[in-house]
Design an enzyme around this catalytic site. Sequence first.
Site, short mmCIF file in Angstrom:
data_model
loop_
_atom_site.label_atom_id
_atom_site.label_comp_id
_atom_site.label_asym_id
_atom_site.label_seq_id
_atom_site.Cartn_x
_atom_site.Cartn_y
_atom_site.Cartn_z
N CYS A 173 47.17 47.87 39.35
CA CYS A 173 47.64 47.33 38.07
C CYS A 173 47.47 48.32 36.92
O CYS A 173 48.45 48.83 36.39
CB CYS A 173 46.91 46.02 37.74
SG CYS A 173 47.42 44.63 38.76
N LYS A 176 52.13 40.97 31.11
CA LYS A 176 51.23 41.56 32.10
C LYS A 176 51.11 43.06 31.91
O LYS A 176 50.01 43.63 31.97
CB LYS A 176 51.74 41.25 33.51
CG LYS A 176 50.92 41.88 34.63
CD LYS A 176 49.48 41.36 34.63
CE LYS A 176 48.64 42.07 35.67
NZ LYS A 176 49.05 41.77 37.05
N GLY A 180 41.94 53.35 38.54
CA GLY A 180 42.64 53.08 39.78
C GLY A 180 43.11 51.65 39.89
O GLY A 180 43.07 50.88 38.93
#
Length: 417
Positions: A267, A213, A264
């Site tokens: 994540c 991720k 922004g």
Amino acid sequence: MSFRTISVIGLGYIGLPTAAVFASRKVKVIGVDVNQHAIDTINKGEVHIVEPDLDMVVHAAVNEGYLRATRQPERADAFLIAVPTPFKGDNHEPDLSYIKSAARSIAPLLEKGNLVILESTSPVGATEDMAAWLAEAPPDLTFPQQKGEESDIRIAHCPERVLPGHVLRELVENDRVVGGMTPKCSEAACKLYRVFLHGECVVTSARAAEMCKLTENSFRDVNIAFANELSTICDRLKIDVWELIRLANLHPRVNILQPGPGVGGHCIAVDPWFIVSSAPEESRLIATARQVNDGKPQWVQQKVKLAIADFLQTNPEKTAREVTVACYGLAFKPDIDDLRESPAMKIATSIQHDHVGRVLMVEPNIRELPQKLSNATLVSEAEAKNEADIHVLLVDHKSFKAKAPQSGIIIDTRGIW
């Protein structure tokens, strides 16, 4: 292993849609959150966040008795932890206190055969930390770090991979990377997600799932940094960056992204720092990309100051106090209400702080301004276009694309005007 009751800890932008999708499959879901407003709103069959179609799914799930929100965790067959993982201090050190608190809150409730999944995007090793916190409470249960495949409790990491504005569809359709602490942990997690998942469950280790991720979002961050750096170079050289990117992308092996006022969200603006904090000497490119993107809001702020100076030079009868500045968009991406880690918010806050005149905010997806913008005024798009002297386009919401302001100075960070 059967999953008759699922508990979702954290009912935010990921937790609530996940809880709603499980509940839509006729599985009993207990949602847990510390925000009483969120709890009360959900229990009325309503939502406290903006996400297309989520309100309908939540309304049906609550009315049919499959979804309930509460402040205190309750026993369940599976627990999904979807709480924030922000920074602490000035060095972007990961703050795992929310995960720690969630783990300790459910630890006394665990029973043999339970599954605990960490969905929060986390630095490498966080799942192992969570397993240690879980093991502190119930002395009669065993955990993967103690008994491996024979453990009483199954633990896995499965990060979300969804796009705000498309969460319900992508939760169901996207493949999931499942990182169990043991193969049996992965097997249990895959069985749980197959309750609603149409995509594949791709099994790996917990550490690889955590890193996957972080890698996905760091890849995007590096590519956005290239586009943002191009935009500042082109500004210096008097070149239209959007035309340049369009021309360069005609090459069959080139696909440059679009620049903006920064990066922004919870994540892309956060995850690369988790890699940097784990391996600072080896992640120089990732760190530099973060610095480029984090520096873009200051560049935009400087453009606004120069625009105000230009306006006063061409309108000498006016003072700075008589100049009205309008900021269009506060969310971290188009057509959502999420202001977390938003570069638009940083820019708007700075403008409000520095400018002595009126500052107008246009954000069609919220009803009131956050406290840090209390000195500004939330107005409609039409009001801003009619009243402002300086127009600062920060987010390319659909409604903004229809027509550019007809007067005043325009600073377009998204290339739509």
